[in-house]
Structures are given as C-alpha cells and as structure tokens.
Design a protein around this motif. Sequence first.
Motif, PDB file in Angstrom:
ATOM      1  N   GLU A 180      63.144  23.304  38.970  1.00 41.69           N
ATOM      2  CA  GLU A 180      62.046  22.634  38.271  1.00 41.69           C
ATOM      3  C   GLU A 180      61.975  21.197  38.770  1.00 41.69           C
ATOM      4  O   GLU A 180      62.955  20.468  38.748  1.00 41.69           O
ATOM      5  CB  GLU A 180      62.294  22.660  36.765  1.00 41.69           C
ATOM      6  CG  GLU A 180      62.567  24.048  36.180  1.00 41.69           C
ATOM      7  CD  GLU A 180      61.301  24.886  36.033  1.00 41.69           C
ATOM      8  OE1 GLU A 180      60.197  24.314  36.118  1.00 41.69           O
ATOM      9  OE2 GLU A 180      61.425  26.106  35.816  1.00 41.69           O
ATOM     10  N   ASP A 196      56.088  31.859  38.389  1.00 40.11           N
ATOM     11  CA  ASP A 196      56.421  32.986  37.512  1.00 40.11           C
ATOM     12  C   ASP A 196      55.904  34.296  38.091  1.00 40.11           C
ATOM     13  O   ASP A 196      56.625  35.310  38.137  1.00 40.11           O
ATOM     14  CB  ASP A 196      55.817  32.771  36.121  1.00 40.11           C
ATOM     15  CG  ASP A 196      56.452  31.611  35.382  1.00 40.11           C
ATOM     16  OD1 ASP A 196      57.565  31.195  35.765  1.00 40.11           O
ATOM     17  OD2 ASP A 196      55.822  31.115  34.420  1.00 40.11           O
ATOM     18  N   ALA A 197      54.649  34.281  38.525  1.00 38.46           N
ATOM     19  CA  ALA A 197      54.038  35.506  39.053  1.00 38.46           C
ATOM     20  C   ALA A 197      54.698  35.935  40.357  1.00 38.46           C
ATOM     21  O   ALA A 197      54.979  37.118  40.572  1.00 38.46           O
ATOM     22  CB  ALA A 197      52.536  35.290  39.254  1.00 38.46           C
ATOM     23  N   ASP A 236      55.929  18.622  37.978  1.00 34.99           N
ATOM     24  CA  ASP A 236      54.893  19.643  37.757  1.00 34.99           C
ATOM     25  C   ASP A 236      54.938  20.736  38.812  1.00 34.99           C
ATOM     26  O   ASP A 236      54.027  21.556  38.898  1.00 34.99           O
ATOM     27  CB  ASP A 236      53.502  18.994  37.739  1.00 34.99           C
ATOM     28  CG  ASP A 236      53.164  18.291  39.054  1.00 34.99           C
ATOM     29  OD1 ASP A 236      54.084  18.122  39.888  1.00 34.99           O
ATOM     30  OD2 ASP A 236      52.004  17.906  39.235  1.00 34.99           O
ATOM     31  N   TYR A 250      50.209  33.084  47.494  1.00 34.39           N
ATOM     32  CA  TYR A 250      50.484  31.896  46.683  1.00 34.39           C
ATOM     33  C   TYR A 250      50.568  30.603  47.493  1.00 34.39           C
ATOM     34  O   TYR A 250      50.616  29.519  46.915  1.00 34.39           O
ATOM     35  CB  TYR A 250      51.783  32.107  45.892  1.00 34.39           C
ATOM     36  CG  TYR A 250      51.660  33.209  44.868  1.00 34.39           C
ATOM     37  CD1 TYR A 250      50.968  33.017  43.674  1.00 34.39           C
ATOM     38  CD2 TYR A 250      52.202  34.470  45.112  1.00 34.39           C
ATOM     39  CE1 TYR A 250      50.839  34.036  42.740  1.00 34.39           C
ATOM     40  CE2 TYR A 250      52.090  35.496  44.186  1.00 34.39           C
ATOM     41  CZ  TYR A 250      51.402  35.278  43.010  1.00 34.39           C
ATOM     42  OH  TYR A 250      51.273  36.291  42.088  1.00 34.39           O
ATOM     43  N   ARG A 294      65.823  28.835  40.885  1.00 30.39           N
ATOM     44  CA  ARG A 294      64.577  28.244  40.396  1.00 30.39           C
ATOM     45  C   ARG A 294      64.811  26.756  40.170  1.00 30.39           C
ATOM     46  O   ARG A 294      65.654  26.356  39.362  1.00 30.39           O
ATOM     47  CB  ARG A 294      64.131  28.924  39.108  1.00 30.39           C
ATOM     48  CG  ARG A 294      62.746  28.477  38.622  1.00 30.39           C
ATOM     49  CD  ARG A 294      62.347  29.208  37.352  1.00 30.39           C
ATOM     50  NE  ARG A 294      61.094  28.701  36.821  1.00 30.39           N
ATOM     51  CZ  ARG A 294      59.923  29.297  36.941  1.00 30.39           C
ATOM     52  NH1 ARG A 294      59.853  30.464  37.568  1.00 30.39           N
ATOM     53  NH2 ARG A 294      58.831  28.774  36.425  1.00 30.39           N
ATOM     54  N   ALA A 349      52.863  25.881  41.492  1.00 29.57           N
ATOM     55  CA  ALA A 349      52.571  25.625  40.086  1.00 29.57           C
ATOM     56  C   ALA A 349      53.456  26.562  39.256  1.00 29.57           C
ATOM     57  O   ALA A 349      53.776  27.660  39.702  1.00 29.57           O
ATOM     58  CB  ALA A 349      51.100  25.873  39.802  1.00 29.57           C
ATOM     59  N   PRO A 350      53.867  26.142  38.054  1.00 29.44           N
ATOM     60  CA  PRO A 350      54.777  26.977  37.255  1.00 29.44           C
ATOM     61  C   PRO A 350      54.296  28.407  37.049  1.00 29.44           C
ATOM     62  O   PRO A 350      55.077  29.356  37.179  1.00 29.44           O
ATOM     63  CB  PRO A 350      54.873  26.215  35.928  1.00 29.44           C
ATOM     64  CG  PRO A 350      54.630  24.790  36.302  1.00 29.44           C
ATOM     65  CD  PRO A 350      53.616  24.838  37.398  1.00 29.44           C
ATOM     66  N   GLU A 351      53.006  28.574  36.775  1.00 32.73           N
ATOM     67  CA  GLU A 351      52.495  29.932  36.541  1.00 32.73           C
ATOM     68  C   GLU A 351      52.501  30.754  37.832  1.00 32.73           C
ATOM     69  O   GLU A 351      52.771  31.964  37.815  1.00 32.73           O
ATOM     70  CB  GLU A 351      51.091  29.896  35.936  1.00 32.73           C
ATOM     71  CG  GLU A 351      50.028  29.183  36.752  1.00 32.73           C
ATOM     72  CD  GLU A 351      49.978  27.680  36.546  1.00 32.73           C
ATOM     73  OE1 GLU A 351      49.000  27.060  36.997  1.00 32.73           O
ATOM     74  OE2 GLU A 351      50.925  27.131  35.922  1.00 32.73           O
ATOM     75  N   ALA A 352      52.267  30.104  38.961  1.00 31.52           N
ATOM     76  CA  ALA A 352      52.324  30.809  40.245  1.00 31.52           C
ATOM     77  C   ALA A 352      53.765  31.208  40.565  1.00 31.52           C
ATOM     78  O   ALA A 352      54.017  32.308  41.066  1.00 31.52           O
ATOM     79  CB  ALA A 352      51.759  29.929  41.354  1.00 31.52           C
TER      80      ALA A 352
END
Length: 560
Positions: free
Chosen positions: A342, A400-401, A345, A377, A340, A395-398
């Motif tokens: 980072e 994660d999912a 954004d 996604y 992962r 995007a961070p939430e994408a």
Amino acid sequence: MSEEKLSKVEIIKKNSRFLRGSLQEELQNDASHFTEEAVQVLKFHGTYQQDDRDLRRELTKQGKERHYIMMIRARIPGGVLSADQYLVFDRLADEYGNGTMRITTRQTFQLHGVLKRNLKSTIRRINEALITTLGGCGDQVRNTVGCAHPHQGPFEDAVRRDLLRLVDETSAKTNAYHEIWLDGERVDPEVDRARETLYGETYLPRKFKIGFAYEGDNCSDVYSNDIGIVAHRDGENVAGYTLLIGGGMGRTASDKETHPALAKPFAFVTPGELVDVVKAIITIQRDHGNRENRKFARMKYLVESRGIDWFREEAERRLGKRLAPPRELVWHSSDDHLGRIEDGDKVHLGLYVENGRIADKPGFPLKSALAAAIAKYRPTVRLTTQQNLILADLAPEAADALQAELAAQGIRLPDAYSPVKLRSMACPAMPTCGLAIAESERVFPKVVERLEAVLAELGLAEEPITVRMTGCANGCARPYIAEIGFVGRVIGKYDIFLGANVAGTRLNARFCEMVPFDDLVPTLRPVLELYRDERLPGERFGDFCHRVGIERLKEAVPVS
C-alpha cells in the motif's frame, strides 16, 4: 601493450571497427550460426550464441551440426517497463523465442531460443518499443540495477534521474548498433573514434556492473557490483552517494587464484559529482585492467592488486580534486519487495516468479495470466534483481480485481510460499548456457522442496534462509552471498557454500565439495539440526554458520 600479450578477445575487439566486425555480412548469409569472431562482437549487441545442449549428443551421432539458438538480453535501466513494453517481450517470446521470458539477476529480460534468421527482427521490435539490447552483454557497462520498490517522492525521483543520467553517460556511442540492426545510415568507423571517448576501440577488459541502492535496503545486492552506489537521504532530497568498488561474483573452479569479491567503501560524492567520478573509475579499469588473461580482467582484481588508496589517488588525479571519505552504511533489509504494498493512493503487487522464468505450465498459466492482466490493468512493471516482478501503480480497486483474477489461475501472492522458497534463486544453466557444467534451474525446485521438508521436520519452516544455485562457478545467481550456495562442479555434483550474511556484506565459505545432487539436502541436515539446537536468540542461519566456523560444521556431518 603489444598484440602478442593481448588475449584473443582483445584482438577481436580491436579489429571490430567499433563493434561492427562481420555482423552485417553474416546476418545476410544462410548459415545457422555466426563465426567465432562474430560471436564475440555479437555480445556487445546484447546477444549470446548458444545451442540446445539436450540435442548435442543425438545430433553428433547423426552427423549433424548443433541446433544453434540465440539468447537476447535487453538493457532495462532499473528494471522499469511500461505495460506496452512488457507485452512486446511477451509476444516476441512466442513469435521468435521458446515461449518463455527469463527475468535476470540484472533486472532485465532474456529471450531464449531465437534462431539466427529471426535475430534482426527480434532486436528491431525491441527497439521499436524504445528499449535497446546494446549493453545487455559484452565488455562494457551492462544493465544498471537499483531497488525495485516503487517508492513515490522527490528523493526516489531524483535517484531515478541520476541512474538514467549515468546510464546515458556510460552507454557505448558507436553507430554500429543502428547500422546493423536498425538499418541506420552507415558512418565511417573513424567518426566513432571521436565519439567513443569513454571506451576507446577495445572497450573494457571485461564486463562491468553498476548497482544503486537506498541506504538501509540492500535488495539489489549492491556489494556484488564493480561499482555500488548507495543513496543517502536528506529529507526529500538526495544528500549524496557512497560509492563502493571492486565487487564481482565470478570465479573459475579450476583456478584457485580466482574468487568472488564484495565491493569496498571508496568515497562519498554529491549528486553533481556522481557521473564524473563513476566515469573516472571506469577509465582506470579501462587503462589498467588485465587485458592478457580474462580470468583476472574484472575490476575486483585491479582493486585487490593496487589497493583502495592507490585507486582513490588515481581517481583524484584524473578528476583534479580530492574525494570525500565514504559514509558508514547501515542495512536493515535485503529482502525483495513482494506481496501487496500500500503506497498512498496506489497499490503495488510484488509477485514471486520461480527462478525468474515466466512460462505457462499445466495448471499454472503464469505467462498467459500476466499478459492478460497487464493488457487489461496497464500497471508499470518492475523487474527485481531477485528475479521477481512488481505490478505497480494500480488503483486499489484495480489491484483487488487483478489479484483475484490471478488467484483464479492459481497464481498467488508470496505469502502462500515458504520463506526459503521466496529467497531462492537459480541460474538458467542447461540446456541453453554454454558455460554450464551442471543443472541448475531445472533441478533447483526439487532441492528447495526437499529443503522445505527438512526445515518443517526440524521446526525451522519459518526461517528465512537464502539459498541459491548455479550450474558453474561463474556465480550468475550470486551464490557466494547466499546463506546456502550450491555451485555446480561436474554433471550431477555441486560444492556447498555456507555462512554469508543476510545483509549481503559477507561472503560465504566452501563447506563441502563434489556433493552428488541427491545428497545435497541430506548433507545439510546435520548442520540444520546443529543450528536448531545451538543458535543464539534471533540468530540467522548464515550468521550461525559464520560464528561456529566451517570446521565445526563439518564435524556435524557423518563421514560416509
């Protein structure tokens, strides 16, 4: 040079009318395969004719011809694909191929198992996705590779623009590709003579590879290329590039004069000079490379025989100016960009793909799960030169999912794997590659599993050792710059090479010859024990092997 001295392939190229040959006519007949001459021309269009070697013996026994299949290799500069482009390959693998996609060490996709009658449809569909197969294979500049890390910023954007500009300038200009595969308007081949100024009618003496890297990060194994291009940073700008020349992994096991080589420092160029200097280097290889013996046709042999000084003087003569000396290079890492990541954004997920094979297996539906996630996604997909992939720009939430959905299918992030597994690579070999003389991809997982067990037993489980296997001496998985390299010699037997460094700037050396498959890891065990007991603090395995020397390592192995 007279035709009497040219190799057979050179004559075929010369008579091909700028890569047309008889492809148009042979695509329209009912034969299951192409003629020998057409096969050579076909390579320039991104296709190798192969056959299923698992079936050879039985088909011969039955008096039947081989089961001919085609391998199609795309050209994907820097390995960057949109979600839609990735999904086109996914669908074509099922519709026309063998249901799998293969990430290559050149940062592109191969499709295996395509029948001749479906070849044109497959290539056309790839082109409709704005990707070409021209330049995937053949005696020309092949797919240009680079660092797969999805950096963001003006510096990275500028390097990407220079990479794409170089790809455009070094691509074949013949109209043959559009005529044959896309039903384009036919033109007189003499028109192509005026367009094909870089290559001429016989193109290059052998394949030609170009790789980019960021200074400090050699994830792309830049020294293994005919031309390595290392970008230097000046704040957010590109200060310029150090060029390396004369790398190449291939060798012929039966000819001791052939050998792998690492590229050597050549010159420093500004971004504005890059294309012209690279093209000058290519023309030197075009004009002086060996066209009589393909074993010695790679540019590394020309650099070796004439020397760097001659090569630089010849390039300067063609450019009409002096070249600046290369900058000294410092490397901090050569690992793939996995896990992962980072990035402001954005989040990027670097996934390990065993030997680059994207396939569905019982309990591990990698291909289906990736296709579903990419369709949902819409990440940018980045292929790596170490046969892995990165799902980028999420995007961070994408992220994660997506990560959770993959995990539910058993597809985990790289931290779930051992360091040695993450640094392992194998070529396809059997049953598709016609050059393979031993297994590679199909048996390598067992080798890695056995190696993992021994490393754990010796307390070395966390050692990040690079290990690579090929089914022949050609070196497609770059075994000669691995800390441990297994190279197939005959069916079931391999040579073992040890001692390359992690940075990719030192070749390994042959340690043992003709080792049976089941003896590979047992043969290495005494060496690993010696490493455990005598290594210096922080010393990597390859550096240890190089320091103590091959003869000392051989002394540790009991004579059978």
